[in-house]
Scaffold this motif. Structure first.
Motif, PDB file in Angstrom:
ATOM      1  N   TYR A 187       0.851  -1.199   0.000  1.00 59.55           N
ATOM      2  CA  TYR A 187       0.000   0.000   0.000  1.00 59.55           C
ATOM      3  C   TYR A 187       0.886   1.247   0.000  1.00 59.55           C
ATOM      4  CZ  TYR A 187      -3.183  -3.570   1.853  1.00 59.55           C
ATOM      5  OH  TYR A 187      -3.911  -4.714   2.053  1.00 59.55           O
ATOM      6  N   PRO A 188       1.503   1.559  -1.133  1.00 58.86           N
ATOM      7  CA  PRO A 188       2.456   2.685  -1.175  1.00 58.86           C
ATOM      8  C   PRO A 188       1.809   4.031  -0.856  1.00 58.86           C
ATOM      9  CG  PRO A 188       1.984   1.844  -3.385  1.00 58.86           C
ATOM     10  CD  PRO A 188       1.404   0.872  -2.434  1.00 58.86           C
ATOM     11  N   GLU A 189       0.537   4.224  -1.236  1.00 63.91           N
ATOM     12  CA  GLU A 189      -0.116   5.513  -0.979  1.00 63.91           C
ATOM     13  C   GLU A 189      -0.366   5.716   0.513  1.00 63.91           C
ATOM     14  OE1 GLU A 189      -1.215   8.202  -2.760  1.00 63.91           O
ATOM     15  OE2 GLU A 189      -0.026   7.435  -4.435  1.00 63.91           O
ATOM     16  N   HIS A 207      -2.750  24.676  21.234  1.00 61.81           N
ATOM     17  CA  HIS A 207      -2.162  23.337  21.081  1.00 61.81           C
ATOM     18  C   HIS A 207      -2.933  22.483  20.077  1.00 61.81           C
ATOM     19  CE1 HIS A 207       0.156  24.540  24.512  1.00 61.81           C
ATOM     20  NE2 HIS A 207      -0.909  24.628  25.260  1.00 61.81           N
ATOM     21  N   GLU A 208      -3.446  23.119  19.041  1.00 60.37           N
ATOM     22  CA  GLU A 208      -4.116  22.407  17.956  1.00 60.37           C
ATOM     23  C   GLU A 208      -3.609  22.980  16.639  1.00 60.37           C
ATOM     24  OE1 GLU A 208      -8.529  21.370  19.532  1.00 60.37           O
ATOM     25  OE2 GLU A 208      -8.087  23.498  19.301  1.00 60.37           O
ATOM     26  N   THR A 209      -3.067  22.132  15.814  1.00 61.48           N
ATOM     27  CA  THR A 209      -2.507  22.590  14.548  1.00 61.48           C
ATOM     28  C   THR A 209      -2.816  21.571  13.464  1.00 61.48           C
ATOM     29  OG1 THR A 209      -0.691  23.749  15.645  1.00 61.48           O
ATOM     30  CG2 THR A 209      -0.409  23.238  13.320  1.00 61.48           C
ATOM     31  N   LEU A 210      -3.447  22.029  12.394  1.00 62.27           N
ATOM     32  CA  LEU A 210      -3.655  21.211  11.205  1.00 62.27           C
ATOM     33  C   LEU A 210      -3.011  21.930  10.026  1.00 62.27           C
ATOM     34  CD1 LEU A 210      -7.320  19.893  11.473  1.00 62.27           C
ATOM     35  CD2 LEU A 210      -5.213  18.637  11.836  1.00 62.27           C
ATOM     36  N   SER A 211      -2.419  21.152   9.143  1.00 62.91           N
ATOM     37  CA  SER A 211      -1.740  21.752   7.997  1.00 62.91           C
ATOM     38  C   SER A 211      -2.440  21.374   6.708  1.00 62.91           C
ATOM     39  CB  SER A 211      -0.273  21.314   7.952  1.00 62.91           C
ATOM     40  OG  SER A 211      -0.190  19.908   7.837  1.00 62.91           O
ATOM     41  N   ILE A 212      -2.114  22.102   5.654  1.00 63.59           N
ATOM     42  CA  ILE A 212      -2.664  21.845   4.329  1.00 63.59           C
ATOM     43  C   ILE A 212      -1.536  21.947   3.311  1.00 63.59           C
ATOM     44  CG2 ILE A 212      -3.249  24.278   3.914  1.00 63.59           C
ATOM     45  CD1 ILE A 212      -5.760  23.227   2.448  1.00 63.59           C
ATOM     46  N   SER A 213      -1.606  21.127   2.268  1.00 62.90           N
ATOM     47  CA  SER A 213      -0.580  21.131   1.221  1.00 62.90           C
ATOM     48  C   SER A 213      -0.992  22.085   0.114  1.00 62.90           C
ATOM     49  CB  SER A 213      -0.385  19.720   0.659  1.00 62.90           C
ATOM     50  OG  SER A 213       0.047  18.838   1.660  1.00 62.90           O
ATOM     51  N   GLY A 273       1.211  24.766 -11.712  1.00 60.85           N
ATOM     52  CA  GLY A 273       2.235  24.456 -12.709  1.00 60.85           C
ATOM     53  C   GLY A 273       3.487  23.863 -12.099  1.00 60.85           C
ATOM     54  N   SER A 274       3.626  23.991 -10.766  1.00 56.41           N
ATOM     55  CA  SER A 274       4.822  23.434 -10.114  1.00 56.41           C
ATOM     56  C   SER A 274       4.436  22.423  -9.041  1.00 56.41           C
ATOM     57  CB  SER A 274       5.650  24.559  -9.487  1.00 56.41           C
ATOM     58  OG  SER A 274       4.903  25.222  -8.477  1.00 56.41           O
ATOM     59  N   GLU A 275       3.234  21.838  -9.154  1.00 57.30           N
ATOM     60  CA  GLU A 275       2.783  20.864  -8.156  1.00 57.30           C
ATOM     61  C   GLU A 275       3.644  19.606  -8.212  1.00 57.30           C
ATOM     62  OE1 GLU A 275       0.889  22.153 -10.525  1.00 57.30           O
ATOM     63  OE2 GLU A 275      -1.045  22.860  -9.762  1.00 57.30           O
ATOM     64  N   PRO A 276       4.230  19.192  -7.081  1.00 60.31           N
ATOM     65  CA  PRO A 276       5.027  17.957  -7.066  1.00 60.31           C
ATOM     66  C   PRO A 276       4.149  16.738  -7.332  1.00 60.31           C
ATOM     67  CG  PRO A 276       5.500  19.325  -5.146  1.00 60.31           C
ATOM     68  CD  PRO A 276       4.279  19.903  -5.800  1.00 60.31           C
ATOM     69  N   VAL A 277       4.741  15.723  -7.906  1.00 63.99           N
ATOM     70  CA  VAL A 277       4.012  14.489  -8.186  1.00 63.99           C
ATOM     71  C   VAL A 277       3.705  13.753  -6.885  1.00 63.99           C
ATOM     72  CG1 VAL A 277       4.111  12.264  -9.370  1.00 63.99           C
ATOM     73  CG2 VAL A 277       5.053  14.309 -10.467  1.00 63.99           C
ATOM     74  N   ASP A 278       4.725  13.678  -6.006  1.00 69.51           N
ATOM     75  CA  ASP A 278       4.564  12.979  -4.729  1.00 69.51           C
ATOM     76  C   ASP A 278       3.862  13.897  -3.729  1.00 69.51           C
ATOM     77  OD1 ASP A 278       4.780  11.606  -2.352  1.00 69.51           O
ATOM     78  OD2 ASP A 278       6.786  10.837  -2.786  1.00 69.51           O
ATOM     79  N   ASP A 309       5.839  15.767  -1.066  1.00 65.61           N
ATOM     80  CA  ASP A 309       6.747  16.844  -1.476  1.00 65.61           C
ATOM     81  C   ASP A 309       6.040  18.189  -1.600  1.00 65.61           C
ATOM     82  OD1 ASP A 309       8.828  15.030  -1.565  1.00 65.61           O
ATOM     83  OD2 ASP A 309       8.535  14.568  -3.692  1.00 65.61           O
ATOM     84  N   TRP A 310       4.742  18.224  -1.431  1.00 65.05           N
ATOM     85  CA  TRP A 310       4.026  19.495  -1.518  1.00 65.05           C
ATOM     86  C   TRP A 310       4.397  20.375  -0.319  1.00 65.05           C
ATOM     87  CZ3 TRP A 310      -0.774  21.037  -4.278  1.00 65.05           C
ATOM     88  CH2 TRP A 310      -1.003  20.267  -5.417  1.00 65.05           C
ATOM     89  N   PRO A 311       4.608  21.689  -0.539  1.00 62.59           N
ATOM     90  CA  PRO A 311       4.818  22.608   0.587  1.00 62.59           C
ATOM     91  C   PRO A 311       3.562  22.641   1.466  1.00 62.59           C
ATOM     92  CG  PRO A 311       5.396  23.648  -1.497  1.00 62.59           C
ATOM     93  CD  PRO A 311       4.697  22.377  -1.842  1.00 62.59           C
ATOM     94  N   SER A 312       3.747  22.836   2.762  1.00 59.50           N
ATOM     95  CA  SER A 312       2.602  22.846   3.669  1.00 59.50           C
ATOM     96  C   SER A 312       2.564  24.131   4.470  1.00 59.50           C
ATOM     97  CB  SER A 312       2.643  21.650   4.619  1.00 59.50           C
ATOM     98  OG  SER A 312       3.750  21.735   5.479  1.00 59.50           O
ATOM     99  N   ALA A 313       1.378  24.426   4.973  1.00 57.96           N
ATOM    100  CA  ALA A 313       1.175  25.599   5.823  1.00 57.96           C
ATOM    101  C   ALA A 313       0.082  25.265   6.825  1.00 57.96           C
ATOM    102  CB  ALA A 313       0.790  26.813   4.991  1.00 57.96           C
ATOM    103  N   ILE A 314       0.096  25.956   7.961  1.00 62.26           N
ATOM    104  CA  ILE A 314      -0.994  25.811   8.921  1.00 62.26           C
ATOM    105  C   ILE A 314      -2.264  26.362   8.303  1.00 62.26           C
ATOM    106  CG2 ILE A 314      -1.827  26.475  11.205  1.00 62.26           C
ATOM    107  CD1 ILE A 314       1.066  26.767  12.067  1.00 62.26           C
ATOM    108  N   ARG A 315      -3.358  25.641   8.471  1.00 58.60           N
ATOM    109  CA  ARG A 315      -4.601  26.099   7.875  1.00 58.60           C
ATOM    110  C   ARG A 315      -5.558  26.605   8.948  1.00 58.60           C
ATOM    111  NH1 ARG A 315      -7.742  20.535   6.096  1.00 58.60           N
ATOM    112  NH2 ARG A 315      -8.437  19.911   8.183  1.00 58.60           N
TER     113      ARG A 315
END
Length: 892
Positions: free
Chosen positions: A330-332, A592-598, A603-608, A611-617
């Motif tokens: 299950y690689p994903e 003390h609660e943090t969720l992130s989003i990619s 045009g520069s979206e990584p395949v994996d 590898d996507w940059p993340s930020a707190i949402r």
């Protein structure tokens, strides 16, 4: 002055203590020493000098050698049975003599007991704070065999599992007897008793079997009550049972409403039970189906019981091999993780295990320093007192008291002092635990709270019994080493007192060195606390009041109903006097609660996906940035026109803008937002200042905001900006929320309280170390004062002669102060070496904005101790300058 003749006195002693020759001699020696002391005091009360008084007392008892022979003859005639009885009576006699001696010297006794009480109280209190974390038994059967599993990704080893993963791993692993899982959330508990928000843990139906925990009343969740065909049952905590239901036994079998859904109460857990942390009040069975749950739905923490012949290390090796197999299948889902952690349950459940373990270790080291300083101080006092008792010890040795007997008697006095100090210290620790307990958040401990329990009392007993050896044994041995003839001839002075003075000087150097290290550590923690308090949060916390609410899906089924509730609540609060603004957010900074989003630039979206940059949402309402006091750098805030049917928009932080478009304006540009359905384009409409979201001591992180109107949420925080002190709005805001929905519970607090909770580590460290440091400083100054005073008293003849030879009073005072500064100087050198080590340890985890070698802190400590040493030496110096040479020489 009439006295009982010596032979009848001996006969009375022998009638009370029939035993061997040696023991009888010791008993007579004890009685003789006591009478000698009493008679000497009576003569001194008549104005006779101490030496002459002692000689007269000796004369009353006749020839000491004949007395010894008489004792031996009488002992030889006695029957030597009941040896153990004699020893018990000797112990009682030692204790009685020690008590009479200490009671007579009450000032010495009070100082020693107070000093020891401070050291023992400090150690007991810190141990009581550490006890729930490290030592208190967990409320689970064979808890050393219980572990928690976590998936490792990006250096973090607490990533959760899906139910499908847990089932697959359990089927392949041979390490465990059984594996359960849990997750936690909050629910609205409603009923005639009122509405409250309670922490709830969802557990698989075998969890209580894995923990081996039984209910206090009723029963726990059983196998078959979980899963999609399970039962709506609930187990409650004893605290909730008592506070809400008055310990009503008929509650078992009745229903309570959780988010409007009826649940049958089947059991009450004992107050000692806590899982996975103290704040949990309810336990419900997991009702989800592993087959229908997605494999990537990682919500569950597995808890397993190791088989008897398995260790966490061996289980970790086995699970790592299984993880590699699943990563290829299950690689994903599994390929995202690099390994599996197997943690003992205590370390897994306790909050911030590694940082707090270091913090507690530092505090424990500090209180050990305090106890050592206290023992050194008491040892110094005991040495001084022992030198004044040299004549008494010599006389007792002359009449036949063995050295071991004398050491035991003197050590008995130390034990009595330690017991008195220990009892007082434990009493102070009880008071301290009750005082600081309410200031420590309940969630800090996962398995208990600050209290003085049996383990803490045992610890206190051990250090109480050890301290006499630390401060009493060396002085007792030293006091019995003196030459009898020389001591009797010198009247208790001479070489013995000089030796005691040398010993006290060494002790003061040690005391100053320990105090330096302690004060330096205190200074570093206080500086760190000041630095953390001045951190730029990026928002204005001082004017904010926040309310946390989660409308029940039973009462508010649709997102439109949820939005309508929050809008009505906002309007109601906004109408209150003193309210400047009201806004809504899904995630509160520093909570003390943090969720992130990619996210990525189109045009520069990584395949994996990894590898996507993340930020707190975060999802926020219109006016949120203005209410929070977050500055809009460019572009705009969210508007009412940013509706659910309008194009997706976002506001990003300055840090995120610089990372994605360095040196360029991001306003109007697009971002790709990675979601379950793929990449979704979103337009950046504004840039705002960065904020401290996760904690205070970490760097600010990129932030990505979406409007609540386009990404709704059931659970939200209402942020109320006040014109003045936000605490004044507590009552009117509470009333307004109850008017909107009286059955919806909520948590209401000022934002500054949330911020202060994030400074707890530095606040507690600074407070504890500050108290201990001041205590150490006071004890060190008393030690310096005591040694210099003792030195002045022993050198009165020398000083009188020097003054008679032409030395000025200023010269004498300077010499005395110089002696105190020399002792302090040597202690400073050793102390700063220790302080460098302390600073290195603190800098690893506890210091913020300050280095382990902070010149300002170390310079302040240097100035402080030089000033303290000068002041401690000043009073004896003034006394030395007033010595009258004529009186001194006339006495000689």
């Amino acid at each position: 002055m009439s006295r009982t003749p010596w032979p009848p006195l001996v006969r009375r002693v022998f009638r009370r203590t029939p035993t061997s020759t040696a023991d009888s001699r010791a008993a007579v020696d004890e009685e003789l020493a006591f009478h000698l002391e009493m008679v000497t005091q009576e003569y001194e009360a008549q104005g006779i000098s101490p030496d002459e008084a002692y000689e007269r007392a000796l004369a009353e008892f006749g020839d000491l050698e004949l007395t010894r022979e008489y004792c031996a003859e009488q002992a030889a005639l006695r029957h030597t049975e009941a040896r153990s009885v004699m020893r018990v009576e000797e112990v009682i006699q030692d204790l009685g003599f020690a008590w009479r001696t200490l009671r007579k010297n009450w000032s010495y006794t009070l100082v020693v007991v107070g000093t020891l009480a401070f050291g023992i109280a400090a150690n007991t209190l810190i141990f009581s704070v550490m006890n729930p974390y490290f030592f208190r038994p967990l409320p689970y059967g064979d808890s050393d065999r219980i572990v928690q599993l976590g998936q490792i990704r990006g250096g973090y080893d607490g990533n959760r599992f899906s139910l499908g993963q847990i089932d697959d791993w359990t089927a392949r692993s041979q390490a465990f007897e059984d594996v359960a899982a849990y997750w936690y959330n909050t629910k609205n508990l409603t009923g005639a008793e009122g509405a409250v928000r309670v922490m709830t843990t969802f557990v698989t139906d075998n969890m209580f079997d894995v923990l081996q925990s039984e209910a206090l009343v009723g029963r726990t969740i059983q196998r078959g009550e979980g899963g999609p065909g399970g039962s709506d049952v609930v187990v409650i905590s004893q605290g909730l049972w008592e506070s809400r239901y008055g310990s009503d036994p008929s509650l078992i079998g009745r229903t309570i409403a959780l988010d409007g859904v009826p649940h049958t109460v089947i059991g009450v857990m004992d107050s000692e039970f806590s899982f996975p942390f103290n704040e949990v009040r309810l336990w419900l069975p997991v009702r989800e189906d592993a087959a229908s749950e997605g494999r990537s739905n990682n919500n569950y923490m597995p808890v397993a019981r190791l088989k008897a012949d398995w260790t966490p290390e061996r289980a970790r090796a086995e699970l790592s091999a299984i993880q590699r197999d699943f990563a290829s299948l299950y690689p994903e889902e599994e390929g995202r993780f690099t390994g599996v952690s197997v943690k003992p349950i205590r370390a897994a459940l306790n909050f911030a295990w590694d940082p707090l373990r270091i913090s507690f270790s530092v505090l424990l080291t500090a209180v050990v320093f305090v106890l050592m300083i206290a023992c050194v101080n008491v040892a110094s006092l005991t040495l001084a007192r022992a030198s004044t008792r040299a004549r008494e010890v010599a006389v007792r040795a002359a009449v036949g008291a063995a050295r071991g007997r004398l050491v035991r008697q003197l050590l008995t006095e130390s034990i009595v002092l330690a017991i008195l100090g220990g009892a007082t210290g434990i009493g102070l620790a009880f008071w301290g635990a009750a005082l600081i307990g309410p200031f420590i958040p309940e969630g800090l401990y996962r398995v208990g709270e600050v209290s003085i329990d049996g383990t803490v009392l045992l610890f206190s007993l051990v250090i109480t019994l050890i301290t006499p050896m630390a401060f009493g044994l060396a002085p007792a041995i030293s006091a019995t080493r003196s030459d009898l003839a020389a001591t009797l001839k010198e009247g208790g002075g001479g070489s013995g007192m000089k030796g005691a003075l040398r010993g006290r000087r060494v002790l003061v150097v040690v005391e100053v060195a320990l105090a330096i290290a302690l004060i330096a550590g205190t200074g570093l923690m206080v500086r760190s606390f000041a630095e953390i308090q001045s951190v730029d949060l990026g928002f204005d916390s001082e004017r904010l009041l926040v309310a946390e609410l989660t409308p029940s899906p039973y009462s508010y089924e649709t997102s439109e109903e949820v939005d309508d509730f929050f809008n009505r609540a906002s309007e109601q609060i906004m109408a209150l006097p003193g309210v400047v603004d009201v806004a809504q957010t899904t995630w509160l900074p520093l909570n003390h609660e943090t969720l992130s989003i990619s996210i990525a630039v189109p045009g520069s979206e990584p395949v994996d996906a990894d590898d996507w940059p993340s930020a707190i949402r975060g999802r926020v309402s219109n006016g949120y940035f203005e209410a929070m006091g977050i500055r809009v750098v460019s572009g705009r805030e969210f508007l009412s026109s940013d509706g659910p049917d309008d194009p997706p928009v976002a506001v990003i932080s300055t840090l995120l803008a610089e990372r994605l478009w360095p040196g360029e304006s991001p306003v109007g540009r697009s971002l790709s937002m990675r979601t379950a359905g793929g990449a979704t384009p979103v337009t950046v409409v504004g840039v705002v200042d960065d904020i401290q979201h996760s904690d205070l001591n970490g760097a600010k992180r990129p932030y990505f905001y979406r409007p609540l109107s386009q990404a709704t949420s059931r659970r939200r925080f209402l942020v109320v900006a006040a014109n003045g002190q936000p605490s004044r709005l507590m009552a009117p805001v509470r009333q307004s929320l109850q008017e909107v929905d009286a059955n919806l519970p909520f948590d209401l607090r000022v934002m500054d309280q949330v911020v202060q909770e994030n400074t707890l580590q530095w606040a507690l460290g600074s407070t504890f170390l500050g108290v201990f440091g001041l205590g150490g400083l006071l004890l060190a100054s008393l030690g310096i004062y005591g040694v210099i005073s003792y030195s002045v008293a022993q050198r009165r003849r020398e000083m009188g002669i020097r003054i008679a030879m032409g030395a000025s009073k200023g010269d004498i005072r300077s010499a005395v102060v110089s002696e105190g500064l020399k002792l302090t100087g040597l202690g400073l050198v050793i102390g700063f070496v220790l302080a460098l080590g302390v600073g290195k340890v603190l800098s690893s985890f506890l210091l913020y904005g300050v280095s382990g070698f902070d010149p300002a802190t170390f310079g302040s400590v240097l100035i402080l101790f030089v000033a303290v040493a000068a002041l401690a030496s000043l009073v004896p110096a003034i006394r030395a300058g007033r010595v009258d040479p004529l009186k001194v020489l006339r006495t000689e």
